[in-house]
Design a protein around this motif. Sequence first.
Motif, PDB file in Angstrom:
ATOM      1  N   GLY A  28       0.803  -1.211   0.000  1.00 15.98           N
ATOM      2  CA  GLY A  28       0.000   0.000   0.000  1.00 15.98           C
ATOM      3  C   GLY A  28       0.838   1.263   0.000  1.00 15.98           C
ATOM      4  N   ARG A  29       2.128   1.135   0.339  1.00 16.83           N
ATOM      5  CA  ARG A  29       3.014   2.292   0.415  1.00 16.83           C
ATOM      6  C   ARG A  29       3.628   2.633  -0.931  1.00 16.83           C
ATOM      7  NH1 ARG A  29       6.025   4.666   4.687  1.00 16.83           N
ATOM      8  NH2 ARG A  29       7.927   5.704   3.984  1.00 16.83           N
ATOM      9  N   THR A  30       4.103   1.625  -1.657  1.00 13.56           N
ATOM     10  CA  THR A  30       4.834   1.877  -2.892  1.00 13.56           C
ATOM     11  C   THR A  30       4.129   1.355  -4.146  1.00 13.56           C
ATOM     12  OG1 THR A  30       6.074  -0.208  -2.849  1.00 13.56           O
ATOM     13  CG2 THR A  30       6.977   1.648  -1.585  1.00 13.56           C
ATOM     14  N   GLY A  31       3.115   0.497  -3.951  1.00 12.34           N
ATOM     15  CA  GLY A  31       2.444  -0.111  -5.093  1.00 12.34           C
ATOM     16  C   GLY A  31       3.168  -1.312  -5.665  1.00 12.34           C
ATOM     17  N   GLY A  32       4.314  -1.675  -5.078  1.00 15.95           N
ATOM     18  CA  GLY A  32       5.039  -2.850  -5.545  1.00 15.95           C
ATOM     19  C   GLY A  32       4.222  -4.115  -5.330  1.00 15.95           C
ATOM     20  N   ARG A  33       4.243  -5.010  -6.319  1.00 17.19           N
ATOM     21  CA  ARG A  33       3.510  -6.282  -6.231  1.00 17.19           C
ATOM     22  C   ARG A  33       4.539  -7.407  -6.168  1.00 17.19           C
ATOM     23  NH1 ARG A  33       0.066  -7.867 -10.323  1.00 17.19           N
ATOM     24  NH2 ARG A  33      -1.437  -8.711  -8.834  1.00 17.19           N
ATOM     25  N   ASP A  93      11.397   0.384   2.383  1.00 19.47           N
ATOM     26  CA  ASP A  93      11.449   1.585   1.562  1.00 19.47           C
ATOM     27  C   ASP A  93      12.714   2.338   1.953  1.00 19.47           C
ATOM     28  OD1 ASP A  93      11.173   3.959   0.244  1.00 19.47           O
ATOM     29  OD2 ASP A  93       9.082   4.309   0.841  1.00 19.47           O
ATOM     30  N   ALA A  94      13.777   2.148   1.180  1.00 19.93           N
ATOM     31  CA  ALA A  94      15.085   2.729   1.495  1.00 19.93           C
ATOM     32  C   ALA A  94      15.430   3.876   0.563  1.00 19.93           C
ATOM     33  CB  ALA A  94      16.161   1.653   1.429  1.00 19.93           C
ATOM     34  N   ARG A  95      14.428   4.576   0.088  1.00 23.92           N
ATOM     35  CA  ARG A  95      14.685   5.683  -0.835  1.00 23.92           C
ATOM     36  C   ARG A  95      15.458   6.818  -0.175  1.00 23.92           C
ATOM     37  NH1 ARG A  95       8.663   5.873  -3.402  1.00 23.92           N
ATOM     38  NH2 ARG A  95       8.203   5.384  -1.227  1.00 23.92           N
ATOM     39  N   SER A 115      18.106   6.370   1.683  1.00 25.92           N
ATOM     40  CA  SER A 115      19.545   6.043   1.776  1.00 25.92           C
ATOM     41  C   SER A 115      20.044   5.495   0.445  1.00 25.92           C
ATOM     42  CB  SER A 115      19.798   5.053   2.910  1.00 25.92           C
ATOM     43  OG  SER A 115      19.099   3.831   2.699  1.00 25.92           O
ATOM     44  N   THR A 116      19.772   4.241   0.153  1.00 27.26           N
ATOM     45  CA  THR A 116      20.266   3.649  -1.084  1.00 27.26           C
ATOM     46  C   THR A 116      19.426   4.035  -2.292  1.00 27.26           C
ATOM     47  OG1 THR A 116      18.984   1.648  -0.659  1.00 27.26           O
ATOM     48  CG2 THR A 116      21.261   1.665   0.109  1.00 27.26           C
ATOM     49  N   GLY A 117      18.261   4.645  -2.063  1.00 26.27           N
ATOM     50  CA  GLY A 117      17.394   5.030  -3.172  1.00 26.27           C
ATOM     51  C   GLY A 117      16.588   3.880  -3.734  1.00 26.27           C
ATOM     52  N   THR A 118      16.508   2.777  -3.007  1.00 33.53           N
ATOM     53  CA  THR A 118      15.836   1.581  -3.511  1.00 33.53           C
ATOM     54  C   THR A 118      14.629   1.220  -2.647  1.00 33.53           C
ATOM     55  OG1 THR A 118      17.248   0.119  -2.196  1.00 33.53           O
ATOM     56  CG2 THR A 118      17.966   0.635  -4.436  1.00 33.53           C
ATOM     57  N   VAL A 119      13.762   0.426  -3.231  1.00 30.48           N
ATOM     58  CA  VAL A 119      12.659  -0.207  -2.515  1.00 30.48           C
ATOM     59  C   VAL A 119      12.778  -1.701  -2.780  1.00 30.48           C
ATOM     60  CG1 VAL A 119      10.156  -0.456  -2.314  1.00 30.48           C
ATOM     61  CG2 VAL A 119      11.155   1.805  -2.762  1.00 30.48           C
ATOM     62  N   TYR A 130      10.537  -4.628  -8.064  1.00 32.97           N
ATOM     63  CA  TYR A 130       9.082  -4.761  -8.203  1.00 32.97           C
ATOM     64  C   TYR A 130       8.358  -3.441  -7.979  1.00 32.97           C
ATOM     65  CZ  TYR A 130       9.533  -9.834  -8.367  1.00 32.97           C
ATOM     66  OH  TYR A 130       9.859 -11.130  -8.728  1.00 32.97           O
ATOM     67  N   ALA A 131       9.043  -2.446  -7.431  1.00 30.62           N
ATOM     68  CA  ALA A 131       8.460  -1.122  -7.241  1.00 30.62           C
ATOM     69  C   ALA A 131       9.254  -0.097  -8.050  1.00 30.62           C
ATOM     70  CB  ALA A 131       8.449  -0.754  -5.763  1.00 30.62           C
ATOM     71  N   GLY A 132       9.735  -0.509  -9.199  1.00 33.16           N
ATOM     72  CA  GLY A 132      10.584   0.306 -10.060  1.00 33.16           C
ATOM     73  C   GLY A 132      11.905  -0.382 -10.286  1.00 33.16           C
ATOM     74  N   ARG A 133      12.494  -0.144 -11.415  1.00 27.63           N
ATOM     75  CA  ARG A 133      13.751  -0.783 -11.813  1.00 27.63           C
ATOM     76  C   ARG A 133      14.843  -0.526 -10.768  1.00 27.63           C
ATOM     77  NH1 ARG A 133      15.900  -1.998 -17.029  1.00 27.63           N
ATOM     78  NH2 ARG A 133      18.174  -2.234 -16.953  1.00 27.63           N
ATOM     79  N   LEU A 134      15.567  -1.576 -10.389  1.00 27.66           N
ATOM     80  CA  LEU A 134      16.670  -1.436  -9.470  1.00 27.66           C
ATOM     81  C   LEU A 134      17.849  -0.782 -10.165  1.00 27.66           C
ATOM     82  CD1 LEU A 134      17.854  -2.142  -6.639  1.00 27.66           C
ATOM     83  CD2 LEU A 134      18.720  -4.243  -7.693  1.00 27.66           C
ATOM     84  N   ARG A 135      18.431   0.210  -9.507  1.00 26.77           N
ATOM     85  CA  ARG A 135      19.611   0.876 -10.052  1.00 26.77           C
ATOM     86  C   ARG A 135      20.713   0.828  -9.009  1.00 26.77           C
ATOM     87  NH1 ARG A 135      18.001   3.151 -14.698  1.00 26.77           N
ATOM     88  NH2 ARG A 135      15.782   3.660 -14.926  1.00 26.77           N
TER      89      ARG A 135
END
Length: 350
Positions: free
Chosen positions: A279-284, A310-312, A314-318, A344-349
């Motif tokens: 419910g926070r990020t929409g990741g499935r 949700d580590a946006r 610090s590392t910018g990732t979820v 799953y909640a956006g491409r990992l970079r």
Amino acid sequence: MIATLAALAAGRRANANDAALPVVSRDRVLQFPLDHGAHLAARIEWWYVTGWWGPMAAPTHGFQVTFFRSRTGLAADSRSAFAPRQLLFAHAALTDLRAGTHRHAERIARWNGDPAAPVAAAALDDARVHIGDWRLAREGQTWVARLEDRSQDLLLALTLRRTQPLLLQGEAGWSRKGPALAQASHYVSEPQLAVARDGGGGAWLDQEWSDEILHPEAVGWDWAGINLADGSALTVFRLRRADGSTLWAGGSWRPAGGAVRAFAPQEVTLRPGRLWTSGRTGGRYPVQWTLDTPAGRHTLHALLDAQELDARASTGTVYWEGLSELRDAQDRRIGLGYLEMTGYAGRLRL
């Protein structure tokens, strides 16, 4: 011995085997405890601990401690003590299965690469990394960690005892992560760590460093490290395209007291099952999996769906990182460990 390690660490790889090799090489012979230390020339590196408290049949909590290091490529020629040559990050998470809660905290610090820096640093001769009063270190046959965040009511004070030899993943610690040879890492695991705590528990530690893990087509990965009740250790992973197909796969199986069996990409199939939506990020996220490997067919089930981080900040990732159970063909729990899912909640970079 201390002087020898210091000399090696000062040069980071002052021996004939390593001198002409790139940071990650199929031909490199890993040396310990030296290679538990930081590899500053590698672009990315992490020390990663997961585990649980309580008996395998009825765990009460799951925990995660991860320290990341990233080489920035900046200020390489600067002599300033404030030059941001490296970034250090740390994540801590605690899952309370009885309460159905998942709490996590994170830290980030710039680092000039000096292993004696007081605010944040990583040692070069062994595993000792800290950001402020958050720390992870190897002390002989034991790993110790302490991370506290009062704002999240989170305290992890861990003492983890080695019960088995190091597990070198892939080919003696050189682990392919894609179709190109450059897409590889050095990857070392410590499965079946014993938790020194009333009620016991188990843990798993990974250390990995690389210059390039993600193929351009990869959006993320699915990974699991499982301690089995009989003392075996199962590792499975796959790199995933945007359409959900597998770009690369691998893993290993080591029976208690036996030799490690590395898996070829074609020997590993991970099939996702039931989904959970954040419910926070929409990741499935698939929170149930069917695993087919040379070790047999197993199913993997999350013990709590909501274990997303949700580590946006610090590392910018979820990513999703959570305690899970391994079941056999008779649907019996035969192991516990952690499942990690990224992209799953956006491409990992990276």
